[in-house]
Design a protein around this motif. Structure first.
Motif, PDB file in Angstrom:
ATOM      1  N   ASN A 156       4.879 -65.807   1.157  1.00  0.00           N
ATOM      2  CA  ASN A 156       5.275 -64.880   0.155  1.00  0.00           C
ATOM      3  C   ASN A 156       6.077 -63.808   0.873  1.00  0.00           C
ATOM      4  O   ASN A 156       5.570 -62.749   1.490  1.00  0.00           O
ATOM      5  N   LYS A 157       7.531 -63.948   0.760  1.00  0.00           N
ATOM      6  CA  LYS A 157       8.598 -63.112   1.608  1.00  0.00           C
ATOM      7  C   LYS A 157       8.319 -61.552   1.031  1.00  0.00           C
ATOM      8  O   LYS A 157       8.435 -60.628   2.077  1.00  0.00           O
ATOM      9  N   VAL A 158       7.824 -61.226   0.086  1.00  0.00           N
ATOM     10  CA  VAL A 158       7.533 -59.803  -0.183  1.00  0.00           C
ATOM     11  C   VAL A 158       6.677 -58.990   0.390  1.00  0.00           C
ATOM     12  O   VAL A 158       6.831 -57.899   0.740  1.00  0.00           O
ATOM     13  N   LEU A 159       5.561 -59.948   0.990  1.00  0.00           N
ATOM     14  CA  LEU A 159       4.626 -59.275   1.823  1.00  0.00           C
ATOM     15  C   LEU A 159       5.151 -59.103   3.271  1.00  0.00           C
ATOM     16  O   LEU A 159       4.473 -58.382   4.119  1.00  0.00           O
ATOM     17  N   LYS A 160       6.451 -59.341   3.465  1.00  0.00           N
ATOM     18  CA  LYS A 160       7.046 -59.180   4.847  1.00  0.00           C
ATOM     19  C   LYS A 160       7.477 -57.573   5.068  1.00  0.00           C
ATOM     20  O   LYS A 160       7.320 -57.139   5.886  1.00  0.00           O
ATOM     21  N   ASN A 161       7.559 -57.046   3.693  1.00  0.00           N
ATOM     22  CA  ASN A 161       7.897 -55.332   3.660  1.00  0.00           C
ATOM     23  C   ASN A 161       6.572 -54.739   3.899  1.00  0.00           C
ATOM     24  O   ASN A 161       5.375 -54.997   3.228  1.00  0.00           O
ATOM     25  N   VAL A 162       6.645 -53.906   4.911  1.00  0.00           N
ATOM     26  CA  VAL A 162       5.434 -53.119   5.382  1.00  0.00           C
ATOM     27  C   VAL A 162       4.922 -52.261   4.195  1.00  0.00           C
ATOM     28  O   VAL A 162       3.541 -51.986   4.096  1.00  0.00           O
ATOM     29  N   LYS A 163       5.778 -51.628   3.564  1.00  0.00           N
ATOM     30  CA  LYS A 163       5.429 -50.653   2.460  1.00  0.00           C
ATOM     31  C   LYS A 163       4.878 -51.346   1.393  1.00  0.00           C
ATOM     32  O   LYS A 163       3.743 -50.903   0.980  1.00  0.00           O
ATOM     33  N   VAL A 164       5.064 -52.720   1.110  1.00  0.00           N
ATOM     34  CA  VAL A 164       4.183 -53.394   0.101  1.00  0.00           C
ATOM     35  C   VAL A 164       2.901 -53.679   0.592  1.00  0.00           C
ATOM     36  O   VAL A 164       1.909 -53.560  -0.179  1.00  0.00           O
ATOM     37  N   ARG A 165       2.971 -54.250   1.871  1.00  0.00           N
ATOM     38  CA  ARG A 165       1.587 -54.470   2.315  1.00  0.00           C
ATOM     39  C   ARG A 165       0.606 -53.274   2.287  1.00  0.00           C
ATOM     40  O   ARG A 165      -0.492 -53.347   2.136  1.00  0.00           O
ATOM     41  N   ALA A 166       1.194 -52.076   2.753  1.00  0.00           N
ATOM     42  CA  ALA A 166       0.423 -50.878   2.738  1.00  0.00           C
ATOM     43  C   ALA A 166      -0.035 -50.491   1.577  1.00  0.00           C
ATOM     44  O   ALA A 166      -1.149 -49.918   1.472  1.00  0.00           O
ATOM     45  N   HIS A 167       0.634 -50.737   0.584  1.00  0.00           N
ATOM     46  CA  HIS A 167       0.635 -50.183  -0.822  1.00  0.00           C
ATOM     47  C   HIS A 167      -0.895 -51.180  -1.474  1.00  0.00           C
ATOM     48  O   HIS A 167      -1.672 -50.494  -1.969  1.00  0.00           O
ATOM     49  N   VAL A 168      -0.831 -52.313  -1.110  1.00  0.00           N
ATOM     50  CA  VAL A 168      -1.927 -53.336  -1.448  1.00  0.00           C
ATOM     51  C   VAL A 168      -3.191 -52.965  -0.645  1.00  0.00           C
ATOM     52  O   VAL A 168      -4.073 -52.818  -1.324  1.00  0.00           O
TER      53      VAL A 168
ATOM     54  N   SER B  87       1.203 -41.391 -16.463  1.00  0.00           N
ATOM     55  CA  SER B  87       2.301 -40.371 -16.398  1.00  0.00           C
ATOM     56  C   SER B  87       3.670 -41.108 -16.952  1.00  0.00           C
ATOM     57  O   SER B  87       3.833 -42.015 -16.712  1.00  0.00           O
ATOM     58  N   ILE B  88       4.297 -40.154 -17.550  1.00  0.00           N
ATOM     59  CA  ILE B  88       5.962 -40.680 -18.054  1.00  0.00           C
ATOM     60  C   ILE B  88       6.802 -41.205 -17.068  1.00  0.00           C
ATOM     61  O   ILE B  88       7.339 -42.154 -17.183  1.00  0.00           O
ATOM     62  N   ASP B  89       6.715 -40.439 -15.976  1.00  0.00           N
ATOM     63  CA  ASP B  89       7.640 -41.076 -14.743  1.00  0.00           C
ATOM     64  C   ASP B  89       7.161 -41.967 -13.884  1.00  0.00           C
ATOM     65  O   ASP B  89       7.484 -41.948 -12.865  1.00  0.00           O
ATOM     66  N   TYR B  90       6.114 -42.727 -14.079  1.00  0.00           N
ATOM     67  CA  TYR B  90       5.231 -43.438 -12.948  1.00  0.00           C
ATOM     68  C   TYR B  90       6.155 -44.674 -12.598  1.00  0.00           C
ATOM     69  O   TYR B  90       6.891 -45.157 -13.433  1.00  0.00           O
ATOM     70  N   LYS B  91       6.295 -44.551 -11.505  1.00  0.00           N
ATOM     71  CA  LYS B  91       7.271 -45.634 -10.683  1.00  0.00           C
ATOM     72  C   LYS B  91       6.154 -45.948  -9.313  1.00  0.00           C
ATOM     73  O   LYS B  91       6.100 -45.033  -8.646  1.00  0.00           O
ATOM     74  N   PRO B  92       6.035 -47.414  -9.166  1.00  0.00           N
ATOM     75  CA  PRO B  92       5.329 -47.699  -8.083  1.00  0.00           C
ATOM     76  C   PRO B  92       6.112 -47.514  -6.731  1.00  0.00           C
ATOM     77  O   PRO B  92       6.850 -48.788  -6.378  1.00  0.00           O
ATOM     78  N   ASN B  93       6.477 -46.481  -6.002  1.00  0.00           N
ATOM     79  CA  ASN B  93       7.407 -46.274  -5.139  1.00  0.00           C
ATOM     80  C   ASN B  93       7.525 -47.056  -3.962  1.00  0.00           C
ATOM     81  O   ASN B  93       8.358 -47.607  -3.208  1.00  0.00           O
ATOM     82  N   ASN B  94       6.195 -48.060  -3.488  1.00  0.00           N
ATOM     83  CA  ASN B  94       6.223 -48.591  -2.437  1.00  0.00           C
ATOM     84  C   ASN B  94       6.392 -50.073  -2.940  1.00  0.00           C
ATOM     85  O   ASN B  94       6.231 -50.903  -1.752  1.00  0.00           O
ATOM     86  N   LEU B  95       6.597 -50.387  -4.103  1.00  0.00           N
ATOM     87  CA  LEU B  95       6.731 -51.791  -4.314  1.00  0.00           C
ATOM     88  C   LEU B  95       8.260 -52.150  -4.274  1.00  0.00           C
ATOM     89  O   LEU B  95       9.030 -51.005  -4.622  1.00  0.00           O
ATOM     90  N   PRO B  96       8.802 -53.053  -4.177  1.00  0.00           N
ATOM     91  CA  PRO B  96      10.341 -53.227  -4.253  1.00  0.00           C
ATOM     92  C   PRO B  96      10.938 -52.619  -5.415  1.00  0.00           C
ATOM     93  O   PRO B  96      10.659 -53.144  -6.505  1.00  0.00           O
ATOM     94  N   TYR B  97      12.126 -51.951  -5.170  1.00  0.00           N
ATOM     95  CA  TYR B  97      12.979 -51.367  -6.119  1.00  0.00           C
ATOM     96  C   TYR B  97      11.946 -50.504  -7.120  1.00  0.00           C
ATOM     97  O   TYR B  97      12.515 -50.137  -8.336  1.00  0.00           O
TER      98      TYR B  97
END
Length: 165
Positions: free
Chosen positions: A47-59, A103-113
């Protein structure tokens, strides 16, 4: 303890033989986190998305936050661990108060885009992983740390050697 199955098996055998009662295993927070992170790293080869350190750290953060919030309630922990995958995929209907999606402006910042995950094969792998840890909820709710033991084990030989000089 450090999740060593040989040690716990020997302890249980000894305690049951001597006293007739069983002992409960407590998981070590550092070893649990390392094991979880190792599983994510293994999954990153597929799963290539998990190569992203930020994504793994978020999980990892979601996992450890959930474990720490369990308040010695293994049923709640098992249930909450299964909700994390839904959260990562944008379904916040079962998250509870820990999730900031209301919250109105919720955005999972550590997930892709800044958007929820979308890969279905990854979702299946994550569900299996969180199911595995949900099955260990009774060990995880009373999580401890072996850091003190490791420090003593490291210092004792050093002190002993100084006395022998």
């Amino acid at each position: 303890m450090d999740n060593d199955s040989t040690t716990i098996a020997r302890l249980r055998t000894t305690v049951i033989l001597m006293s007739g009662s069983d002992i409960k295993k407590k998981a070590d927070s550092n070893h649990t986190k390392k094991g979880f992170t190792g599983s994510l790293l293994e999954m990153s080869s597929i799963n290539k998305v998990l190569k992203n350190v930020k994504v793994r750290a978020h999980v990892e953060r979601c996992f450890m936050y959930c474990v720490r919030q369990a308040a010695e309630n293994s049923e709640k922990l098992a249930s909450d661990l299964k909700k994390i995958v839904q959260h990562l995929y944008g379904d916040h209907s079962t998250c509870g108060t820990w999730c900031k999606s209301e919250s109105i402006d919720y955005k999972p910042n550590n997930l892709p885009y800044g958007k929820p995950l979308t890969s279905e094969p990854l979702r299946l792998d994550l569900e299996k992983l969180f199911q595995k840890y949900a099955g260990k909820a009774s060990e995880l709710v009373f999580m401890g740390s072996t850091q003190v033991n490791k420090k003593i084990n490291h210092e004792f030989p050093a002190r002993h050697l100084k006395d022998c000089e």
